[in-house]
Design a protein around this motif. Structure first.
Motif, short mmCIF file in Angstrom:
data_model
loop_
_atom_site.label_atom_id
_atom_site.label_comp_id
_atom_site.label_asym_id
_atom_site.label_seq_id
_atom_site.Cartn_x
_atom_site.Cartn_y
_atom_site.Cartn_z
N GLU A 101 63.15 38.29 55.29
CA GLU A 101 62.22 39.21 55.93
C GLU A 101 61.64 40.18 54.91
OE1 GLU A 101 60.32 41.18 59.31
OE2 GLU A 101 61.16 39.20 58.93
N THR A 102 62.52 40.77 54.09
CA THR A 102 62.06 41.73 53.09
C THR A 102 61.20 41.05 52.04
OG1 THR A 102 64.17 42.90 53.38
CG2 THR A 102 62.80 43.55 51.53
N ALA A 103 61.62 39.89 51.57
CA ALA A 103 60.87 39.18 50.52
C ALA A 103 59.50 38.75 51.02
CB ALA A 103 61.66 37.98 50.03
N SER A 104 59.40 38.40 52.29
CA SER A 104 58.09 38.04 52.85
C SER A 104 57.15 39.24 52.81
CB SER A 104 58.25 37.55 54.29
OG SER A 104 58.99 36.34 54.34
N ALA A 105 57.68 40.43 53.11
CA ALA A 105 56.87 41.65 53.02
C ALA A 105 56.48 41.93 51.57
CB ALA A 105 57.64 42.83 53.61
N VAL A 106 57.39 41.64 50.65
CA VAL A 106 57.12 41.83 49.22
C VAL A 106 55.94 40.95 48.78
CG1 VAL A 106 58.02 41.33 46.91
CG2 VAL A 106 59.41 42.62 48.53
N LEU A 107 55.98 39.68 49.18
CA LEU A 107 54.88 38.77 48.82
C LEU A 107 53.57 39.20 49.46
CD1 LEU A 107 56.60 35.26 49.10
CD2 LEU A 107 56.16 36.61 47.04
N ASP A 108 53.66 39.77 50.66
CA ASP A 108 52.47 40.21 51.37
C ASP A 108 51.83 41.41 50.68
OD1 ASP A 108 50.58 40.05 53.34
OD2 ASP A 108 51.77 41.06 54.87
N LEU A 109 52.67 42.27 50.14
CA LEU A 109 52.18 43.52 49.53
C LEU A 109 51.80 43.36 48.07
CD1 LEU A 109 51.73 46.60 49.37
CD2 LEU A 109 54.21 46.84 49.03
N SER A 110 52.70 42.80 47.27
CA SER A 110 52.51 42.75 45.82
C SER A 110 51.33 41.89 45.41
CB SER A 110 53.78 42.24 45.14
OG SER A 110 53.57 42.08 43.75
N LEU A 111 50.45 42.48 44.62
CA LEU A 111 49.28 41.73 44.14
C LEU A 111 49.65 40.87 42.94
CD1 LEU A 111 46.69 44.64 44.40
CD2 LEU A 111 47.14 42.83 46.06
N VAL A 112 50.73 41.23 42.24
CA VAL A 112 51.18 40.47 41.08
C VAL A 112 52.13 39.36 41.51
CG1 VAL A 112 52.55 40.56 38.96
CG2 VAL A 112 50.87 42.34 39.43
N LEU A 113 53.18 39.70 42.26
CA LEU A 113 54.15 38.71 42.70
C LEU A 113 53.54 37.74 43.70
CD1 LEU A 113 57.30 40.98 43.14
CD2 LEU A 113 56.73 39.49 41.20
N GLY A 114 52.56 38.21 44.47
CA GLY A 114 51.89 37.35 45.44
C GLY A 114 50.83 36.47 44.83
N GLY A 115 50.60 36.61 43.52
CA GLY A 115 49.64 35.77 42.83
C GLY A 115 48.19 36.12 43.07
N LYS A 116 47.92 37.31 43.60
CA LYS A 116 46.54 37.69 43.89
C LYS A 116 45.84 38.28 42.66
CE LYS A 116 48.18 38.98 48.50
NZ LYS A 116 49.61 39.00 48.15
N VAL A 117 46.63 38.85 41.74
CA VAL A 117 46.08 39.49 40.54
C VAL A 117 46.90 39.05 39.33
CG1 VAL A 117 45.78 41.68 39.34
CG2 VAL A 117 45.18 41.50 41.76
N GLN A 118 46.22 38.71 38.25
CA GLN A 118 46.92 38.34 37.02
C GLN A 118 47.32 39.58 36.23
OE1 GLN A 118 47.89 35.27 35.99
NE2 GLN A 118 47.19 34.55 38.00
N ALA A 119 46.40 40.54 36.14
CA ALA A 119 46.69 41.76 35.38
C ALA A 119 45.75 42.88 35.81
CB ALA A 119 46.54 41.51 33.88
N PHE A 120 46.29 44.11 35.87
CA PHE A 120 45.49 45.29 36.14
C PHE A 120 45.08 45.91 34.81
CE2 PHE A 120 48.34 45.03 39.86
CZ PHE A 120 47.40 45.02 40.88
N ASP A 121 43.90 46.53 34.79
CA ASP A 121 43.46 47.13 33.53
C ASP A 121 43.69 48.63 33.49
OD1 ASP A 121 41.54 48.03 35.27
OD2 ASP A 121 39.86 46.98 34.33
N SER A 122 44.27 49.21 34.55
CA SER A 122 44.58 50.64 34.55
C SER A 122 45.60 50.94 35.64
CB SER A 122 43.32 51.49 34.77
OG SER A 122 42.86 51.35 36.10
N ALA A 123 46.25 52.10 35.51
CA ALA A 123 47.20 52.52 36.54
C ALA A 123 46.48 52.83 37.84
CB ALA A 123 47.96 53.76 36.04
N SER A 124 45.28 53.39 37.73
CA SER A 124 44.51 53.74 38.92
C SER A 124 44.16 52.51 39.74
CB SER A 124 43.24 54.49 38.51
OG SER A 124 42.45 54.80 39.65
N VAL A 125 43.68 51.47 39.07
CA VAL A 125 43.31 50.25 39.77
C VAL A 125 44.53 49.62 40.42
CG1 VAL A 125 42.46 47.88 39.46
CG2 VAL A 125 41.31 49.78 38.32
N ALA A 126 45.66 49.62 39.70
CA ALA A 126 46.89 49.03 40.24
C ALA A 126 47.36 49.76 41.49
CB ALA A 126 47.98 49.04 39.17
N LEU A 127 47.48 51.07 41.41
CA LEU A 127 48.04 51.84 42.52
C LEU A 127 47.09 51.91 43.71
CD1 LEU A 127 49.78 54.69 40.50
CD2 LEU A 127 50.87 52.77 41.69
#
Length: 388
Positions: A225-251
Motif C-alpha cells: 500500500e505504501t509503495a504504491s503511493a510512493v510510485l504514484d507520488l515520486s517523479l523519479v522512482l515512478g519513471g516520470k522524470v529522469q532528472a530535475f535541473d533545480s531544487a525549485s522545479v523538483a519540489l
C-alpha cells in the motif's frame, strides 16, 4: 419527461441536486454535477458520510489488525462514546424534567472486543465515527506521531547502526538503520554521476517524508500500500522524470504530484512536507537514513508483489515497477553514502527558499476572493481505524 429547461441538454449536464440548472462544477468526492454553492451544501453532508464510510470499509477489508491495534481501536471508540455521552448529558441538563439516568451507558456491548469490526457498530455509532473522522475529532483522541527527523542527533536513543541484510523493521520514532559496508557507486554504474543528482535526491526525501505523514509513521505496516503511493507520488522512482535541473522545479513538481486525487492531500500539508525535507537534508546521516528506509520499504513491497504475481491481477506489472524503483533507490543510497557534505548544505538552503515562496503563495490564495484547495486526505483519515 421534459427537462425543466429545454436548453439544458444542449448546453451541458443538468445539476443533479436541483435538476433546474446546468452544472458547472463536480463534487470532488463523488463527481456529482452541481450548479451552485447552495446545491453543493445540500449535497455535501450526505456525500461526506457515504464517502468516508466507503473508504473506511475499503481500508478495513485490506487490513489485518494485531491485538494491540484492536485494543487501541476499542479505546478510541470508547472515548468517542464518552465524548458523545457528555455532550448529550449537557443538552439534557438544560431541559426541565429530563431523565438522564441512562446517559453514559456503554453502547459497545455488541462489539466483539477480540476482533472489532465496523459493521458491528450501531448505525448511530457508525455515523458518529465517520463524522469524527471528517471533522477531526478522532485525530484529537489519538497520540500524535512524532517524526524521527524532528529530533536532533543527540536526542535519538541510538545513532545510525550498522546492520546486516536481515535487520528488523525500525521504529518510527528512532533513526532508521543504514546497511553497513555499502559499496561505492562505481559498483552499479561506470558512468560519471550527473551534477543534477542532488535535485533528484530531493524527490526521494520528499516522497519518503510524505509517505510517513500519509500513513502516520506506519509505512512498513502494509508495504504494498505504501509503495504504491510512493510510485504514484515520486517523479523519479515512478519513471516520470529522469532528472530535475533545480531544487525549485523538483519540489514544486512534487507538491503538484501530491495533490492528485489518488493521494488526497491538502495544499498546506504538501507544502509543509518541504519543511520535513529541510530537516532531513540538514544532516547527512538523516538523508542517508531516509533513503535507506525508503529502499527497505520498496524491497519488501517488491518481494510481496513477486509472491502475488500468479494470484493477483496486475501484480506482475506492479512487481516490475517496484523492482525498478527499488534499484533506483539503491543507486541513490550508494550515491548519498559517498556524497560530499556541501551538497546537503546547498539542498537545505535552496529548499528553504522554495518553502518561503510556497508559503507566500498559500498566503495569497487565502486572501478574500481567492480559491482554496479543499481536497480531503481520505487515506490519512481512514488509517486511524487500524493504525491508531
Amino acid at each position: 419527461a421534459k427537462s425543466p429547461n429545454p436548453d439544458i441538454s444542449s448546453r451541458g449536464k443538468i445539476c443533479l441536486i436541483c435538476a433546474k440548472q446546468v452544472s458547472i462544477y463536480a463534487c470532488p468526492r463523488c463527481n456529482v454535477p452541481y450548479c451552485s454553492v447552495g446545491c453543493y451544501k445540500k449535497h455535501s453532508d450526505q456525500c461526506t458520510e457515504t464517502f468516508f464510510k466507503e473508504n473506511v470499509d475499503e481500508f478495513l477489508k485490506s487490513q489485518s489488525a494485531s491485538d494491540e491495534d484492536k485494543r487501541k481501536m476499542i479505546d478510541v471508540l470508547r472515548r468517542l462514546q464518552e465524548q458523545r455521552d457528555e455532550d448529550e448529558a449537557a443538552m439534557l441538563a438544560d431541559e426541565p424534567g429530563s431523565d438522564d439516568s441512562d446517559v453514559g451507558a456503554d453502547e459497545l456491548g455488541a462489539v466483539d472486543l477480540e476482533d472489532p469490526q465496523f459493521d458491528q457498530l450501531t448505525k448511530e455509532q457508525q455515523q458518529d465515527f465517520l463524522r469524527a473522522v471528517a471533522d477531526g475529532r478522532l485525530g484529537k483522541l489519538l497520540e500524535p506521531w512524532s517524526p524521527w527527523w524532528d529530533r536532533s542527533p543527540a536526542e535519538h536513543r541510538r545513532r545510525v547502526r550498522v546492520i546486516g541484510d536481515d535487520a528488523a523493521t525500525p521504529s518510527a520514532s528512532t533513526l532508521p538503520d543504514v546497511p553497513g559496508n555499502l559499496p561505492p557507486l562505481s559498483s552499479v554504474t561506470k558512468a560519471t554521476p550527473s551534477p543534477l543528482l542532488p535535485y533528484n535526491l530531493l524527490d526521494l526525501v520528499y516522497t519518503y517524508a510524505f509517505g510517513c505523514r500519509l500513513f502516520n509513521g506506519e509505512i512498513h505496516g502494509d508495504p504494498l500500500e505504501t509503495a504504491s503511493a510512493v510510485l504514484d507520488l515520486s517523479l523519479v522512482l515512478g519513471g516520470k522524470v529522469q532528472a530535475f535541473d533545480s531544487a525549485s522545479v523538483a519540489l514544486q513538481g512534487l507538491i503538484a504530484s501530491s495533490l492528485k486525487p489518488s493521494l488526497s492531500s491538502w495544499a498546506s500539508v504538501s507544502v509543509s512536507v518541504v519543511g520535513d525535507v529541510i530537516r532531513i537534508v540538514e544532516h547527512r546521516e538523516y538523508a542517508l537514513a531516509a533513503v535507506a528506509d525508503l529502499h527497505r520499504l520498496l524491497a519488501a513491497a517488491a518481494n510481496l508483489a513477486k509472491e502475488q504475481e500468479t494470484r493477483v491481477r496486475g501484480a506482475p506489472k506492479l512487481s516490475k515497477q517496484l523492482l525498478a524503483a527499488e534499484r533506483k533507490a539503491y543507486f541513490y543510497l550508494l550515491w548519498t553514502s559517498h556524497c560530499d557534505e556541501a551538497v546537503f548544505f546547498m539542498l537545505r538552503t535552496k529548499s528553504e527558499s522554495v518553502l518561503d515562496e510556497q508559503k507566500a503563495s498559500l498566503a495569497d490564495r487565502r486572501k478574500p476572493g481567492s480559491a482554496l484547495d479543499v481536497t480531503a486526505p481520505v487515506r490519512l483519515l481512514c488509517v486511524v481505524w487500524i493504525s491508531c
